[in-house]
Scaffold this motif. Sequence first.
Motif, short mmCIF file in Angstrom:
data_model
loop_
_atom_site.label_atom_id
_atom_site.label_comp_id
_atom_site.label_asym_id
_atom_site.label_seq_id
_atom_site.Cartn_x
_atom_site.Cartn_y
_atom_site.Cartn_z
N TYR A 1 -10.29 -20.70 -8.24
CA TYR A 1 -11.68 -20.18 -8.64
C TYR A 1 -12.80 -20.20 -7.45
O TYR A 1 -13.37 -19.23 -7.24
CB TYR A 1 -12.06 -20.66 -9.97
N ALA A 2 -12.60 -21.24 -6.77
CA ALA A 2 -13.67 -21.57 -5.68
C ALA A 2 -13.34 -20.69 -4.53
O ALA A 2 -14.14 -20.26 -3.89
CB ALA A 2 -13.65 -23.03 -5.27
N ARG A 3 -11.93 -20.72 -4.52
CA ARG A 3 -11.68 -19.53 -3.12
C ARG A 3 -12.25 -18.11 -3.49
O ARG A 3 -12.76 -17.51 -2.66
CB ARG A 3 -10.23 -19.69 -2.99
N ARG A 4 -12.20 -17.87 -4.89
CA ARG A 4 -12.50 -16.39 -4.92
C ARG A 4 -13.92 -16.08 -4.95
O ARG A 4 -14.55 -15.42 -4.72
CB ARG A 4 -12.06 -16.11 -6.60
N MET A 5 -14.74 -17.31 -5.42
CA MET A 5 -16.13 -17.66 -5.13
C MET A 5 -16.61 -17.30 -3.59
O MET A 5 -17.40 -16.38 -3.29
CB MET A 5 -16.85 -18.62 -5.71
N LYS A 6 -15.95 -18.22 -2.97
CA LYS A 6 -16.26 -17.95 -1.73
C LYS A 6 -16.02 -16.67 -0.83
O LYS A 6 -16.71 -16.10 0.00
CB LYS A 6 -15.30 -19.14 -0.88
N THR B 1 -25.93 -23.10 -16.77
CA THR B 1 -25.38 -21.85 -16.98
C THR B 1 -24.51 -21.43 -16.03
O THR B 1 -23.67 -20.34 -16.06
CB THR B 1 -26.54 -20.67 -17.29
N ILE B 2 -24.97 -21.44 -14.76
CA ILE B 2 -24.09 -21.19 -13.57
C ILE B 2 -23.05 -21.65 -13.20
O ILE B 2 -22.92 -23.10 -12.98
CB ILE B 2 -25.32 -20.93 -12.14
N PRO B 3 -21.80 -21.16 -13.12
CA PRO B 3 -20.64 -21.81 -12.72
C PRO B 3 -20.70 -22.31 -11.17
O PRO B 3 -20.76 -21.52 -10.41
CB PRO B 3 -19.25 -20.86 -12.71
N VAL B 4 -20.49 -23.55 -10.79
CA VAL B 4 -20.51 -24.07 -9.72
C VAL B 4 -19.52 -25.14 -9.17
O VAL B 4 -19.02 -25.86 -10.20
CB VAL B 4 -21.88 -24.56 -9.59
N ILE B 5 -18.82 -25.05 -8.23
CA ILE B 5 -17.76 -25.97 -7.69
C ILE B 5 -18.13 -26.61 -6.20
O ILE B 5 -18.49 -25.81 -5.40
CB ILE B 5 -16.47 -25.24 -7.63
N VAL B 6 -17.90 -27.79 -6.24
CA VAL B 6 -18.16 -28.33 -4.94
C VAL B 6 -16.90 -28.60 -4.13
O VAL B 6 -16.06 -29.43 -4.78
CB VAL B 6 -19.28 -29.74 -5.11
N MET B 7 -16.94 -28.14 -3.00
CA MET B 7 -15.67 -28.30 -2.02
C MET B 7 -15.79 -29.17 -0.86
O MET B 7 -16.86 -29.10 -0.39
CB MET B 7 -14.88 -27.12 -1.82
N ASP B 8 -14.85 -29.97 -0.49
CA ASP B 8 -15.24 -30.93 0.52
C ASP B 8 -14.61 -30.20 1.73
O ASP B 8 -14.13 -29.09 1.62
CB ASP B 8 -14.43 -32.18 0.62
N ALA B 9 -14.74 -30.59 3.11
CA ALA B 9 -14.17 -30.02 4.16
C ALA B 9 -12.85 -29.62 4.07
O ALA B 9 -12.31 -28.79 4.96
CB ALA B 9 -14.57 -30.92 5.48
N ASP B 10 -11.96 -30.72 3.55
CA ASP B 10 -10.72 -30.25 3.71
C ASP B 10 -10.15 -29.29 2.45
O ASP B 10 -8.84 -29.03 2.36
CB ASP B 10 -9.86 -31.58 3.41
N GLY B 11 -10.98 -28.55 1.80
CA GLY B 11 -10.84 -27.86 0.61
C GLY B 11 -10.31 -28.49 -0.49
O GLY B 11 -9.92 -27.58 -1.54
#
Length: 385
Positions: A107-112, A75-85
């Motif tokens: 989308y990940a940048r907005r979450m962060k 149910t929870i939207p999740v994105i895994v990012m590495d150290a380089d973005g």
Amino acid sequence: MQWTDRIRQVKILLMLSAIVIAGLSLLVSNYLVRDLQVEERNKMEVWAQAMDAFNNADETTDLALVMRVIESNNTIPVIVMDADGGVADWRNIKVEQGDTLAFVADYARRMKAMGNSIRIEVSGTADYLEVCYDESTMLKRLTMWPYWQLGIVLIFAIVAVFALLSSKRAEQNKVWVGLSKETAHQLGTPISSLMAWVEILKENYPQDELIPEMEQDVKRLERIAERFSKIGSLPEPVEASMNEVLDHVIAYMDKRTSQKVTIKGHYPDHQVIVKMNASLFEWVIENLCKNAVDAMEGGQGKIDLWLLEEGDVVAIEVADNGKGIKKKNVANVFRPGFTTKKRGWGLGLSLAKRIVEEYHKGHIFVKNSEVGRGTTFRIELKRAH
């Protein structure tokens, strides 16, 4: 006056009650949403720990348990990012058409930016993974639900109030019609009797100058009874001269008003023709003039009747230099039962408004009023073509 104030107080109380209920509903919902946000944060911390365990697994790691934890998030939207973005993985995200990775990274940048991220250090290296997550669909719906709920309640409340007012207005209209017709009926017998007595007086005292005035007043009573009998029906308007209507009112009021009060008409040079029921409309202007006389409280004063042509609109303004109307009362002057006089039922302006707006499809309102300087009422009607 007291009845109108009480109605206003009840409306204010109901509005305040609705605001308090709405505030409490939003407050409770806000606490519930915050609790769920904390719970989802805790779930994501466990999920991040499972990802950390998976990335640093050895022979002692229970991979079945780790995978069960990772797969349990549906149910929870999740994105895994590495150290380089860069995007390493994602779950529960509806990807739009186009550049998939670019969309997910944005989308990940907005979450962060919202503070919804958890860092996972990669054992034995300087690298790390960042788990970015968003609120679940259920939590977003729950956040909006109080507003939807309040909107639905508000719509039902508006419909209920409208239905109540319509029902009350229909009931009041029936009372008006019944009272008017009964008044006309009761006036019929004494008026007929007075007309007979006037004829006898004319035969016995043909030279008496007061008898014609008495006859005019009896005829006036007859017209008043006729007006009351027409309330409740829709009299067919016919083309008539507004100049003549105002002249009749001035002639009638001038003989029945103190010499301290002057009534003057201001008309165009030509006849202004309007579709109307002249008898009923005369009563409206008379009522405004009588109110103006009352506002002078027995003192010196003047009443000006203005007949104006403004394109397709014919306007009649009744202006006086009486005591004026307080600002808080301007909105109430046409309400049934409202009056500032010691005598009277407060029905005159209410009936006038009905005659103008329902029978003549016009508009009547207080153009301006200033305490101690006077009041101007304005009536607007469509010109006859």
